[in-house]
Every structure is written in C-alpha cells, then in structure tokens.
Design an enzyme around this catalytic site. Sequence first.
Site, short mmCIF file in Angstrom:
data_model
loop_
_atom_site.label_atom_id
_atom_site.label_comp_id
_atom_site.label_asym_id
_atom_site.label_seq_id
_atom_site.Cartn_x
_atom_site.Cartn_y
_atom_site.Cartn_z
N HIS A 286 55.05 57.66 61.11
CA HIS A 286 53.77 57.59 61.01
C HIS A 286 52.84 58.76 60.71
O HIS A 286 51.53 58.71 60.72
CB HIS A 286 53.38 57.36 62.73
CG HIS A 286 53.27 55.83 62.80
ND1 HIS A 286 52.35 54.97 62.08
CD2 HIS A 286 53.45 55.23 63.97
CE1 HIS A 286 52.55 53.63 62.64
NE2 HIS A 286 53.17 53.83 63.66
N HIS B 112 60.33 55.83 63.67
CA HIS B 112 59.32 55.20 63.28
C HIS B 112 58.10 56.11 63.63
O HIS B 112 57.15 56.21 62.90
CB HIS B 112 59.23 54.00 64.35
CG HIS B 112 58.14 53.26 64.49
ND1 HIS B 112 57.95 52.02 63.46
CD2 HIS B 112 56.60 53.41 64.87
CE1 HIS B 112 56.71 51.70 63.54
NE2 HIS B 112 56.02 52.29 64.50
N GLU B 113 58.19 56.81 64.63
CA GLU B 113 56.99 57.65 65.13
C GLU B 113 56.70 59.07 64.07
O GLU B 113 55.85 59.32 63.91
CB GLU B 113 57.08 58.08 66.27
CG GLU B 113 56.81 56.83 67.58
CD GLU B 113 55.60 55.98 67.11
OE1 GLU B 113 54.66 56.46 66.88
OE2 GLU B 113 56.11 54.83 67.20
N GLU C 90 46.53 54.60 72.37
CA GLU C 90 46.65 53.66 71.55
C GLU C 90 46.55 52.43 72.40
O GLU C 90 47.67 52.09 73.12
CB GLU C 90 47.95 53.69 70.43
CG GLU C 90 47.62 52.71 69.48
CD GLU C 90 48.91 53.15 68.44
OE1 GLU C 90 48.96 52.42 67.51
OE2 GLU C 90 49.67 53.79 68.57
N GLU D 28 51.27 49.79 60.86
CA GLU D 28 52.26 49.43 61.51
C GLU D 28 53.18 48.60 60.73
O GLU D 28 54.78 48.81 61.01
CB GLU D 28 51.95 48.66 62.87
CG GLU D 28 51.22 49.40 63.76
CD GLU D 28 52.02 50.63 64.72
OE1 GLU D 28 53.40 50.55 64.37
OE2 GLU D 28 51.55 51.39 65.03
#
Length: 882
Positions: free
Chosen positions: A312, A308-309, A144, A331
């Site tokens: 996702h 957070h991940e 990314e 995001e």
Amino acid sequence: MNTPEEIFLKDYKSPDYYFDTVDLNFSLGEEKTIVASKITVFPRVEGSPSPLILDGVVLKLISVKVNGKELKEGAYMKHPLPNTVAGVEHEALLHYILDSCHLKLPSLPGNKFTLEIDTEIQPQNNTLLEGLYKSSGNFCTQCESEGFRKITFYQGGKHYVVWEDPFKKPSYLFALVAGQLESRDDIFVTRSGQKVSLRIWTPAQDVPKTAHAMYSLKAAKKWDEDRSIYPSFSFLVFGLEYDLDLFNIVAVPDFNIYYAAFISFITNMICFPLFYIFSNNFNSKLVLASPETATDTNYAAILGVISHEYFHNWTGNRVTCRDWFQLSSKEGLTVFRDHEFSSDVGSRKVKRIADMTCLCFCIARDAGPMAHPVRPHSYIKMDNFYTGKFLLYLIEMFMKRFDYLNPYLSCLHVFGAEVVRMYKTLLGTQGFRKGMDLCFKRHDGQAVTCEDFFSAMRDTNDADFANFLLWYSQAGTLVVKVTSSYNTDADTFSLKFSQEVAPTPGQPVKEPMFIPVAVGLLDSSGRDIPLSSVYHNGTLRSVACNNQPVLNTVLRVTKAAIMSVAYLYSAPIRLESDLTDNDLFFLLAHDSDEFNRFEAGQLLARKLMLSLVAVFQQNKPLALNPRFVQGLRSILCDTGLDKECIAKAITLPGEGEIMDMMEVADLDAVHAVQTFIRKEIASQLKSEFLNTVKNNRSSDEFVFNHPKMAQYALKNVALDIKELALHEYKAATNMTEQFAALAAITQKPGKTCNHVLTDLYNKWQHDFLVVNKWFALQAMSDIPGNVENVRNLLTHPAFDLRSPTKVYSLIGGFFIGEIVLQLDKLNPRVASRMVSAFSRWRRFDESRQKLAKAQLEKIMSVNGLSENIFKIASKSLSAALN
C-alpha cells in the site's frame, strides 16, 4: 427512526477548501484526551469563500479559532461582510454552527487562513474501535475509512513525541499508538543502498512471536523491488523501492478490520522516540505466530496481510483514491499485488485455487440484494464495503478451505483484484508493467479514479479495451455459457460463447461485458494440443441471439479434442459448459493444469451432491457413485501432483456453495448429503488415507514453506477417520497438526471431544489467540444442540463481546438478533458483519425465511439503529418484494 442519508457517486464534487498542513497535538489521559488541531486552509477558488463543513462524531468541542480569533456558537449573517481587511476580523466570521455530526463555519476569509480546533474525547469508553480507543491498556487508532472524524473535526508523568510526515496523505492514513510496548528490530537495505529500520511493536511477552512477521515484511520489500529472486516468479517486476527511513508494525489485540496501513507515530512509554515513519496497525492474530500456537494457515495469512499493507505504500498511499467510490483503485490493485507475492513465495496454482474459492462466494453474493459493482454507485456507511463477505460461511471457509486466504477481505477487494488481473491477461506482463509505470509517473502524490488507472493501461499500450469500464459500473453475476463442436472433415474445433447478467437492484438492464477467456484442448491421451487458427489468432465474429452477443471462435486442430476453458480463471465469471461427466472425469485424470483438474473434480462433486440432495428430499436411500470415488482415488495416489493440490481436489465443496446453486436452499438436505459422502469416502478410501498419513508424518521441526504446508495439508485431509484424528492429536508437535486433529474430533460428540477441548483450554488459557481457536472449534462443531452450547459460551469468562476477534471466532457463523442489537451499541461495524450473513434469507425454506425475517424486522424496529446495520437489514428485507 430517521432514515440515514445515502451518498451517491453522481453527486461528487471537488471540495471547496484544501488543507495544506495539519498539526495535531494529543494530550493523552486516563479519563479524557484533548486533541488540538491546527490546519492551514486555503479555498479552491480564491476570493470566493463558501461555508466549510467539517465531519465530527462523539466529540466534545472546546474551542474554534480562525486566524487566532475565537469563534462563538450561534447563527450567522445571511449576507456575510467582506473578507478580512487590514487584519481586522468582522463579527460575521466569529460564529460556528454545531450539530451531532458536523461543525459548520458559514463565513471565512477568501484566501489562506489558519483554523484551530480543540476537542475532548474519551478513548477508554470507545467500544466502536474507530478513532482513538484503548486496547489492553494501550492507546490505538483506527481511521480507515471514517474514524478520523471521531478524533477531531475534519473535512471528509507524560511523554512527548513529535512526528512530521514529509508527504501529503488523506486523513484516514493517520494513526497513533501509545503504550507499554517493545519491539523486534531489523534493517533492510534497498537496492539503491538506503538503510530502512524495521520495527514490530508488541507487548513484551509477544516479541518472540514476531519473527515470522519480520520475515514476511523483508520478503515483501525484496519482492517489490525484484521478484526474480523467487524461483516461481512470473516475470512481472514492479521495481518499487521503499521511500522512507523507518517502517513500523504494531500488533493490537482489538482491531476492527484486522489490519490497516497508516502514516503514524508510536509512543513507547519507556523510550518515547522521535520517528519519521510509515506504520501499520494490525490485529495481533495477523502478526504473532509460533509453531506451538499458530497453524500454517495463520502463518500464510500473516505473510499475505503484511505484504498487502507494505504494498500500500505505493498503491494506496503515494497514489490514493479520490473518494471512497474509487476504493478498488487502491484495494483491488494491492490485493492483486499481494496475491502475486503469495503465489511466488508459495504455490501459484494452490493460491489461485484459494482465490477462486473466495471468488465463488462473492459471485454468489452478487446475485443477492447486497449486489454492487466494483465501483459502487452509492453508500450509506462506507465501512460496509470492508465487510461485504458471506459471513454465514466464515468459519467453514477460514477453517477448512482457505489456507492462503485472508478471510476478512470484502467482495469489493476480491472483484477489484480480478479486474486488475484481467488487465494483465489482456496486455501481457510487459504491457501491464508499462501501464503501471505510466500510472505512477502521472499520478504520484495524487488522489485518482478508476478511469485514471484504465487510461494509463490503455494509453501506454495503445490498446482498445472496448467497453471494459463496465467491469467497474455493472453489478451482478456474469454467467458465460460455452458450447463446443468438432468438425472431422475440416479438423476444426468450434466454441460458441454467450453471456448474460441477471437484473440487480437499481440495474434492471445489463450491457454485454468485455471478457478475456483462456482455452486449452486435450487429445484422447490427455496431452495438450497445439492450437492453430483458421486465421491468425482465430476467426472471431459476432452474431445476435436473443439480444445477447454470441461469439464463435473456430480453432484448427489435427484430432478430436476435449475443451479446457478458463485456464486459472481468466475472468471473474460463472462458467457453464456442455462438458459431460465423461469429459470431466477425463479432465480430472489428465488435464495438464492442476487448477483445471481441481475444478473438474469440484464440478463433478457439485453435480453429485445436488443429485443426492434430490434423492434425500424424496426419502430414498443414498448411494455414492463408485466412479467418483475412483476419481478421488486416482488423484490421491498420483505422486506427480502437488500435495496441496491433491488435498484441495479431494475436499468436497462447502455446504454454502451447494446451497447457492439451489433455487430453494435446503440446508438440512445439503448437510446430510455432505456428511454421507464424507463418511463414505473415509470408509472406501481408508487404506489410501492410512498410507497417506503414514507417508506424510514427520518429526522434523516446524518450518513454514510450501512443501511443508503441502505435506501437512495432505496428511490432515485424511483425518475423517476417527482413530487417526485422536492419534494425530496426541502425537502433534505443532498447532498445524494439532488443530486439524481437533477440528475432526470436535465433529463427534462424546468423552473424547470433551477431553481434548478441556486439554487445549487448560494448556493455553493465557494465550488469547489460542483461546480464540478454542471458541472457533466449538462454534464449527456438528454435535447435536451446538447452538445452545454456543449461547452458553457467550457467558464464558474468556469471551468478551467488545472484542471483534472473539465475536468472529464464536458467533461469526450465527445470526442471533439480540446479539446483533447488543453489538450495534458497542461496535456497528462488527454487528453489520453478522447481519450481512442473512442478506439472502429469501433463498431458504419457508420456515427459515420466517425466522430470519422476524429477526430482521425486530432489528429494524429498534430506534437508534446504526447506519451500518440499517443499510444491510433494510436492503435484505426489501428483497422480499423482488
């Protein structure tokens, strides 16, 4: 040098070809790695073949085949022959064109075909840390945003492992890790009864430090399914359950953006298992923690980043972004979700203070040459949208003010999260949840735009958002001005709002924005006043004023009131009000909301610091307003307040924040004023600070939770008293207390400072995460001649310019032109972070402008400059013409 190509949102078009399946075969070697890709391709419009252009950088092409036929490099026919007939390929199909960045296949079958490409790469020589590279002996990937093109050409004793992804994903989600790793294993049972294996992979010696990361992962999974298990939850339940059988986390010492969510496979050189998994690569500092080596700030960052991940999986992977211009669609939403999670696990108001402090820096950046909207109109290098923060203040923010904040979020992420929060403010909790549900129903498995998310929120709530989409397209700092008046005869309190946005590069004319504003009123005793409007929800009317909209809101009240506006910051704006110092002191002492008390104190501190800067510039003696000291004393001694809110409320604004408010940033004056105020506060509140430390000492074992964090924060804020700092360093039983004491001691040169730094290094020189703290302590030191000390540390055996974490720790707050150029050859993404710190160099005094300009011009004069550096340096220099 050649000017890099700029890519514009307006030029977006759907790809001519779609990739149905991708098979990748890696033959990993110490000298070279062979990557064999086999892709099933079909044209968007069957029977209308177009050239297929694939991106690829730093690749050695071995072979290209179409439907099993090998292609040759060379020119192609101007008028290609018809498509495949009876399985016979025409010569027109047997050619390709290769340049340094692309592989072009000019003529292809008009229906589905198989494309095979073999490439050779050298991961051991990859200092960019993008694509496939080696870190501490392990093979790792970072794809990314555009790292996959460094692995193979793509559109936008040995061990063997096979992995198959059951869901279609964009290529930036691919990852590979292979090395001598061991794992911490656990099980999570979803609400439907599915068992999910959880594994965190690290070198063997670091496995004991992964306990908190595993706790964070399990807590995030539970919260996403049903956040009502947390006592402070705000009734926003997402109801999202994990959909695969395995979840992996890998800790990598050298990783550009500190963390990323990937669909990947992991090869352990000992076990070589077969996995069907979702995996995440993290920088080790955001996975590994122990009380002896990590602060509670590190623990909080791990909690926020791992959540957070994980989040996702749905908001970023199951529903992803159509193109990089839509980055905030994944995001911004995911940052909002991890903010909500951290708020529920810890303190909602403390987290909001941290978020707003970060937002203030991003708002300041949006007033400079690097300003861009939440959805950019163009980019040269997409990586720069992951590095958009004011790095001049990186060390200050991370070490002193952002206890809950991940310091490596970009401003695009931060503003995107605030836009999502406005949806929730406007629609309410239930309306926002309905919009989320419709978004998943419509777009699961799709790549979407910001308009798709907007439409889901609007349609399911039948809402009129007026011109809300301007939040995605309009750049710049939105300034909202509010004035108030009280009518004693009518018992009405009137608020007049106006807004303005200054011109930004490429956007000289601005449109009025749709802004939610939360308002509260206090009576003379500090109690909240129930609001009743002249009409239901107040009377709202528009009037014209200098071509800018002005809104008058009239509220019926029963007594005179003081205004408390922007409760918990309901929009990402810079608010200017007519509140007097008396009003602010009243709010500091009485506002029912701790965030607003914090903000009242910060407003007073900013005013005080700016006034003292003016005094300093006139060479007059400085004197501290006793009323300000008394206000801090009242906060410090208020036992009814959250201890961490107290710690933040009595912490002065950062020097960068004050300079952002000045027409010409006088760094020397601001620094002198802040130093003076801190010394005066330490002196005048010495007895209160001594009692604070005494009352918050604890010999209990370190535990990560909000009460403990608050206790540490309040105790550590008193360490400007030198004798306290040294005592706390010697008595500390964990890194949280020890590091706070070290930060205070290293601001004062002398034997004590040298001794504690030597002691720390000798004890922890074999733990690279603590060594990074050791570098950072010296970089943030205020001792005379520290710049030369930092230069000397560049040659220290523990420093490595190829390691992003070491670069950020030691020189993240400095701008050294020759170092930037060295970094640009090694890792342009890291170098761009260094340059971005000086994007607003024109705001400094004339002598510093000359120094900064000379360095920027020196950088721009170099041939072979990376696209990352070119964009930031060129735009920063062009600001001189504005």
